[in-house]
Design a protein around this motif. Structure first.
Motif, short mmCIF file in Angstrom:
data_model
loop_
_atom_site.label_atom_id
_atom_site.label_comp_id
_atom_site.label_asym_id
_atom_site.label_seq_id
_atom_site.Cartn_x
_atom_site.Cartn_y
_atom_site.Cartn_z
N PRO A 52 8.49 -13.56 -22.48
CA PRO A 52 7.55 -13.05 -23.48
C PRO A 52 7.95 -11.65 -23.95
CG PRO A 52 6.62 -12.81 -21.29
CD PRO A 52 7.92 -13.56 -21.12
N PRO A 53 7.47 -11.22 -25.10
CA PRO A 53 7.85 -9.90 -25.62
C PRO A 53 7.64 -8.75 -24.63
CG PRO A 53 6.75 -11.15 -27.33
CD PRO A 53 6.63 -11.96 -26.08
N GLU A 54 6.53 -8.77 -23.89
CA GLU A 54 6.22 -7.66 -22.98
C GLU A 54 7.21 -7.57 -21.80
OE1 GLU A 54 3.37 -11.13 -22.07
OE2 GLU A 54 4.15 -10.11 -23.86
N TYR A 55 7.89 -8.66 -21.52
CA TYR A 55 8.88 -8.69 -20.44
C TYR A 55 9.96 -7.63 -20.64
CZ TYR A 55 12.87 -10.84 -17.85
OH TYR A 55 13.96 -11.10 -17.05
N PHE A 56 10.30 -7.36 -21.89
CA PHE A 56 11.41 -6.45 -22.19
C PHE A 56 11.07 -4.99 -21.95
CE2 PHE A 56 12.10 -10.21 -24.99
CZ PHE A 56 13.13 -10.75 -24.23
N ASN A 57 9.80 -4.69 -21.70
CA ASN A 57 9.42 -3.32 -21.37
C ASN A 57 10.02 -2.85 -20.05
OD1 ASN A 57 7.80 -3.11 -23.68
ND2 ASN A 57 6.02 -3.96 -22.62
N ASN A 58 10.52 -3.81 -19.25
CA ASN A 58 11.09 -3.49 -17.94
C ASN A 58 12.50 -2.93 -18.00
OD1 ASN A 58 8.93 -4.62 -16.14
ND2 ASN A 58 9.46 -6.51 -17.21
N PHE A 59 13.10 -2.89 -19.18
CA PHE A 59 14.54 -2.58 -19.25
C PHE A 59 14.84 -1.41 -20.19
CE2 PHE A 59 14.03 -7.24 -18.68
CZ PHE A 59 14.32 -7.28 -17.32
N LYS A 60 14.17 -0.31 -19.98
CA LYS A 60 14.41 0.87 -20.78
C LYS A 60 15.85 1.35 -20.58
CE LYS A 60 10.12 1.04 -22.14
NZ LYS A 60 9.77 0.56 -23.49
N GLY A 61 16.49 1.73 -21.66
CA GLY A 61 17.86 2.24 -21.58
C GLY A 61 18.92 1.20 -21.85
N TYR A 62 18.51 -0.07 -21.92
CA TYR A 62 19.45 -1.15 -22.22
C TYR A 62 19.19 -1.72 -23.61
CZ TYR A 62 20.58 -1.21 -17.24
OH TYR A 62 20.99 -0.86 -15.98
N GLU B 31 10.08 -17.26 -38.18
CA GLU B 31 8.78 -17.07 -37.52
C GLU B 31 8.96 -16.69 -36.05
OE1 GLU B 31 9.58 -19.56 -39.45
OE2 GLU B 31 8.17 -19.41 -41.13
N ASN B 32 9.92 -17.32 -35.40
CA ASN B 32 10.15 -17.02 -33.99
C ASN B 32 10.62 -15.59 -33.78
OD1 ASN B 32 9.47 -19.62 -33.19
ND2 ASN B 32 11.56 -20.38 -33.34
N ILE B 33 11.50 -15.12 -34.64
CA ILE B 33 12.01 -13.76 -34.52
C ILE B 33 10.91 -12.73 -34.74
CG2 ILE B 33 13.44 -12.06 -35.76
CD1 ILE B 33 15.71 -14.05 -35.71
N LYS B 34 10.01 -13.00 -35.67
CA LYS B 34 8.93 -12.05 -35.97
C LYS B 34 8.13 -11.69 -34.72
CE LYS B 34 8.05 -13.08 -40.85
NZ LYS B 34 7.13 -13.75 -41.80
N LYS B 35 7.97 -12.65 -33.82
CA LYS B 35 7.18 -12.43 -32.60
C LYS B 35 7.84 -11.39 -31.69
CE LYS B 35 5.78 -17.29 -32.67
NZ LYS B 35 5.96 -18.61 -32.00
N TYR B 36 9.14 -11.23 -31.83
CA TYR B 36 9.88 -10.31 -30.96
C TYR B 36 10.38 -9.08 -31.69
CZ TYR B 36 9.83 -13.88 -27.33
OH TYR B 36 9.43 -14.79 -26.37
N ASP B 37 10.04 -8.96 -32.96
CA ASP B 37 10.46 -7.80 -33.75
C ASP B 37 9.85 -6.54 -33.14
OD1 ASP B 37 11.56 -6.27 -35.67
OD2 ASP B 37 10.29 -6.96 -37.32
N GLY B 38 10.72 -5.59 -32.79
CA GLY B 38 10.22 -4.36 -32.21
C GLY B 38 10.44 -4.27 -30.71
N CYS B 39 10.62 -5.42 -30.03
CA CYS B 39 10.86 -5.36 -28.58
C CYS B 39 12.28 -5.80 -28.22
CB CYS B 39 9.84 -6.19 -27.81
SG CYS B 39 9.85 -7.93 -28.21
N ALA B 40 13.00 -6.38 -29.17
CA ALA B 40 14.42 -6.71 -28.98
C ALA B 40 15.23 -5.97 -30.03
CB ALA B 40 14.65 -8.21 -29.09
N ASP B 41 16.43 -5.56 -29.66
CA ASP B 41 17.28 -4.80 -30.58
C ASP B 41 18.08 -5.69 -31.51
OD1 ASP B 41 16.93 -1.99 -29.41
OD2 ASP B 41 17.52 -3.16 -27.66
N ALA B 42 18.30 -6.92 -31.09
CA ALA B 42 19.10 -7.86 -31.88
C ALA B 42 18.72 -9.28 -31.49
CB ALA B 42 20.59 -7.62 -31.64
N PHE B 43 19.10 -10.22 -32.34
CA PHE B 43 18.74 -11.62 -32.11
C PHE B 43 20.00 -12.49 -32.17
CE2 PHE B 43 15.08 -9.46 -33.91
CZ PHE B 43 14.14 -9.71 -32.91
N LEU B 44 20.18 -13.26 -31.10
CA LEU B 44 21.30 -14.17 -31.04
C LEU B 44 20.81 -15.55 -31.46
CD1 LEU B 44 24.07 -14.41 -28.42
CD2 LEU B 44 22.79 -16.48 -28.96
N VAL B 45 21.50 -16.15 -32.41
CA VAL B 45 21.10 -17.46 -32.91
C VAL B 45 22.16 -18.47 -32.48
CG1 VAL B 45 20.31 -18.75 -34.90
CG2 VAL B 45 20.08 -16.27 -34.89
N ASP B 46 21.71 -19.48 -31.73
CA ASP B 46 22.61 -20.41 -31.06
C ASP B 46 22.25 -21.84 -31.44
OD1 ASP B 46 24.55 -21.36 -29.31
OD2 ASP B 46 23.80 -20.23 -27.58
#
Length: 200
Positions: A86-96, A110-125
């Motif tokens: 979940p988006p809040e999970y990424f709060n654990n990794f400051k500095g990375y 739509e999926n990316i919008k949910k994580y906008d602001g908590c991830a620096d980049a998006f990998l599409v696979d």
């Protein structure tokens, strides 16, 4: 300029190829996969790696404690997540730097919008990461104008130029597409990087 990530590094032979050909990133897979490496092996390989090449750790629904331990031990620069984190999970990794993975389907925006602001980049696979199968790149045309996009899934030296011209990703990510019998193929890695730098 589109950057290159060579994923699924497993042995010293791979590291030698990487150090000689100098992609921008390498990936260590810590999730269950035929390319999975142990913490100890990744730490050993990291010591031999050119320090200018950024190290990415690939995880799937791993505990934040384990991710943090692996990242510190291996000197990772980037954490890449392929699970249901979940988006809040990424709060654990400051500095990375954080890369969140998605399947390149119709709902990608739509999926990316949910994580906008908590991830620096998006990998599409593709729907089966590491399978060597690609998805319809037209699904994500224009996405790289709004976000940092890492394009993965079925890339190889023969199609990466077309992929770069279609998607205009900031990074292309390859694993099975540059493999030989005992790991990475020097010839394939060299051709892949050459194609990206020619057209990216």
């Amino acid at each position: 300029m589109t950057e290159v990530k060579i994923c699924g590094i497993k042995n010293q032979s791979d590291v030698k190829i990487i150090n000689d050909l100098k992609p921008d990133y390498i990936g260590f897979v810590f999730a269950k996969s035929k390319r999975q490496v142990t913490l100890e092996k990744a730490a050993e390989l990291s010591k031999s790696l050119d320090g200018k090449i950024k190290k990415v750790g690939v995880f799937v629904d791993e505990t934040s404690k384990n991710v943090a331990e692996i990242a510190k031990t291996c000197g990772l620069d980037i954490l890449q997540f392929h699970g249901k984190e979940p988006p809040e999970y990424f709060n654990n990794f400051k500095g990375y730097e954080i890369w969140k993975s998605f399947v390149g389907d119709e709902n990608i925006f739509e999926n990316i919008k949910k994580y906008d602001g908590c991830a620096d980049a998006f990998l599409v696979d593709s729907s089966i990461p590491g399978s060597g199968k690609k998805f319809d790149w037209n699904n994500i045309k224009g996405l790289s104008e709004r976000y940092k996009i890492i394009l993965a899934g079925g890339l190889n030296p023969e199609n990466v130029a077309e992929a770069v011209k279609t998607v205009r990703p900031q990074v292309v990510d390859v694993s099975s597409g540059v493999e030989g019998e005992e790991g990475k193929s020097r010839e394939k890695v060299e051709k892949f990087i050459g194609e990206v730098r020619l057209y990216g």
